[in-house]
Design a protein around this motif. Structure first.
Motif, PDB file in Angstrom:
ATOM      1  N   ARG A 143     -18.694  49.145 -13.932  1.00 41.75           N
ATOM      2  CA  ARG A 143     -17.983  50.173 -13.209  1.00 41.75           C
ATOM      3  C   ARG A 143     -17.520  49.962 -11.938  1.00 41.75           C
ATOM      4  O   ARG A 143     -18.372  49.847 -11.080  1.00 41.75           O
ATOM      5  N   VAL A 144     -16.216  49.332 -11.883  1.00 42.23           N
ATOM      6  CA  VAL A 144     -15.990  48.467 -10.365  1.00 42.23           C
ATOM      7  C   VAL A 144     -15.317  49.258  -9.295  1.00 42.23           C
ATOM      8  O   VAL A 144     -14.844  50.428  -9.731  1.00 42.23           O
ATOM      9  N   VAL A 145     -15.939  48.810  -8.272  1.00 43.11           N
ATOM     10  CA  VAL A 145     -15.542  49.827  -7.071  1.00 43.11           C
ATOM     11  C   VAL A 145     -15.017  48.583  -5.959  1.00 43.11           C
ATOM     12  O   VAL A 145     -15.592  47.496  -6.107  1.00 43.11           O
ATOM     13  N   ASP A 173     -12.483  54.686  -9.665  1.00 50.32           N
ATOM     14  CA  ASP A 173     -12.046  55.750 -10.697  1.00 50.32           C
ATOM     15  C   ASP A 173     -13.120  56.558 -11.118  1.00 50.32           C
ATOM     16  O   ASP A 173     -13.156  57.437 -12.156  1.00 50.32           O
ATOM     17  N   ASP A 174     -14.560  56.163 -10.663  1.00 50.48           N
ATOM     18  CA  ASP A 174     -15.613  56.855 -11.180  1.00 50.48           C
ATOM     19  C   ASP A 174     -16.462  57.173  -9.942  1.00 50.48           C
ATOM     20  O   ASP A 174     -17.002  56.539  -8.926  1.00 50.48           O
ATOM     21  N   THR A 180     -22.132  56.289  -4.998  1.00 50.57           N
ATOM     22  CA  THR A 180     -23.160  55.394  -4.776  1.00 50.57           C
ATOM     23  C   THR A 180     -23.081  54.110  -3.793  1.00 50.57           C
ATOM     24  O   THR A 180     -23.568  54.162  -2.839  1.00 50.57           O
ATOM     25  N   VAL A 181     -21.815  53.801  -3.645  1.00 48.64           N
ATOM     26  CA  VAL A 181     -21.178  52.620  -2.775  1.00 48.64           C
ATOM     27  C   VAL A 181     -21.143  53.371  -1.440  1.00 48.64           C
ATOM     28  O   VAL A 181     -21.471  52.637  -0.269  1.00 48.64           O
ATOM     29  N   GLN A 182     -20.437  54.649  -1.131  1.00 45.84           N
ATOM     30  CA  GLN A 182     -20.414  55.180   0.198  1.00 45.84           C
ATOM     31  C   GLN A 182     -21.946  55.235   0.615  1.00 45.84           C
ATOM     32  O   GLN A 182     -22.005  54.979   1.939  1.00 45.84           O
ATOM     33  N   ALA A 183     -22.786  55.631  -0.414  1.00 47.55           N
ATOM     34  CA  ALA A 183     -24.073  55.810   0.177  1.00 47.55           C
ATOM     35  C   ALA A 183     -24.702  54.602   0.750  1.00 47.55           C
ATOM     36  O   ALA A 183     -25.695  54.191   1.709  1.00 47.55           O
ATOM     37  N   LEU A 184     -24.600  53.557  -0.178  1.00 44.66           N
ATOM     38  CA  LEU A 184     -25.106  52.294   0.316  1.00 44.66           C
ATOM     39  C   LEU A 184     -24.424  51.676   1.555  1.00 44.66           C
ATOM     40  O   LEU A 184     -24.977  51.140   2.527  1.00 44.66           O
ATOM     41  N   ALA A 185     -23.125  52.054   1.767  1.00 48.51           N
ATOM     42  CA  ALA A 185     -22.642  51.588   3.135  1.00 48.51           C
ATOM     43  C   ALA A 185     -23.217  52.340   4.204  1.00 48.51           C
ATOM     44  O   ALA A 185     -23.564  51.663   5.476  1.00 48.51           O
ATOM     45  N   GLY A 197      -9.516  56.341  -2.462  1.00 47.92           N
ATOM     46  CA  GLY A 197      -8.574  56.656  -3.639  1.00 47.92           C
ATOM     47  C   GLY A 197      -9.020  55.918  -4.415  1.00 47.92           C
ATOM     48  O   GLY A 197      -9.947  55.202  -4.905  1.00 47.92           O
ATOM     49  N   ARG A 198      -8.064  55.828  -5.726  1.00 44.92           N
ATOM     50  CA  ARG A 198      -8.083  55.152  -7.031  1.00 44.92           C
ATOM     51  C   ARG A 198      -8.382  53.664  -6.963  1.00 44.92           C
ATOM     52  O   ARG A 198      -7.719  53.272  -5.954  1.00 44.92           O
TER      53      ARG A 198
END
Length: 230
Positions: A143-145, A173-174, A180-185, A197-198
């Motif tokens: 799941r790439v971000v 896209d997930d 999760t990554v926003q929360a990590l930041a 965005g996508r």
């Protein structure tokens, strides 16, 4: 909107128990992110092609932080979320070698494909569109971000800097993965993750790093970005 309302992600998941692996963690960007996440209470594994080099990078932080080094496959296997901070030249080959270890995981790509000449930094063309899209093409089961492109390594490593005053654009896209990554930041004081965005829009995010480098050279600064009205 108050400062607390602006920076506190009330609707984002609790990520406090996640272990973070950083491929390319021996470079300044990787070490800086490792340091900040460890200061926020995360277990961090710095990955490198050689375990000794990875452990040396962990030891260099020298702050009693929960950071250890390992070879890339082990770092990828044992982490819950993996950040890719390798040099662009080795990006594709590194990911191809770790497909099985990264399967099913959130993989955060912060690589900026840039070139440099006497006129300064400039974005390089990428066949897949961007480094993040290349990662998604290689890691079809991950799941790439895309995130953390515009964070100054100098400030990340500076012990005098208590808060990182910037927003991190997070693309993917997930929805669960980007949340999760926003929360990590947001685990890093002063930092906020903002959905951008996508994944197909990652090219301009990566390319904008060249503009920031130009700003930093002109103004002798370590510029980041803030998004207004969000």
């Amino acid at each position: 909107m108050t400062e607390q309302q602006r920076t506190t992600p009330y609707d984002l998941p609790d990520v406090s128990g996640l272990t973070i692996g950083i491929l390319g963690g021996t470079g300044d960007q990787g070490k800086g992110l490792a340091r900040r996440f460890a200061l926020a209470g995360h277990q961090v594994i710095i990955g490198s092609r050689k375990a000794e080099r990875a452990q040396q990078a962990a030891d260099d932080l020298d702050e009693g932080l929960p950071v250890r080094g390992a070879e890339n496959p082990r770092a990828a296997s044992e982490a819950d979320v993996v950040i890719v901070a390798v040099p662009w030249e080795g990006h594709k080959a590194t990911l191809e070698s770790l497909r099985s270890e990264l399967a099913g995981k959130i993989v955060v790509d912060c690589v900026n494909p840039l070139g440099f000449d006497k006129r300064g930094a400039f974005p390089l063309p990428v066949e897949e569109g961007s480094a993040a899209e290349q990662a998604a093409a290689v890691l079809s089961e991950s799941r790439v971000v895309a995130a953390f492109h515009h964070v100054s390594a100098v400030l990340l490593l500076d012990r005098e800097v208590g808060e990182m005053e910037l927003d991190v654009l997070v693309l993917g896209d997930d929805r669960e993965a980007t949340d999760t990554v926003q929360a990590l930041a947001a685990r890093i004081p002063g930092m906020r993750g903002v959905y951008g965005g996508r994944l197909r829009n990652a090219h301009q995010i990566e390319a904008f790093t060249a503009n920031l480098i130009s700003m930093n050279r002109r103004y002798k600064a370590h510029a980041g970005i803030r998004i207004t009205d969000v």
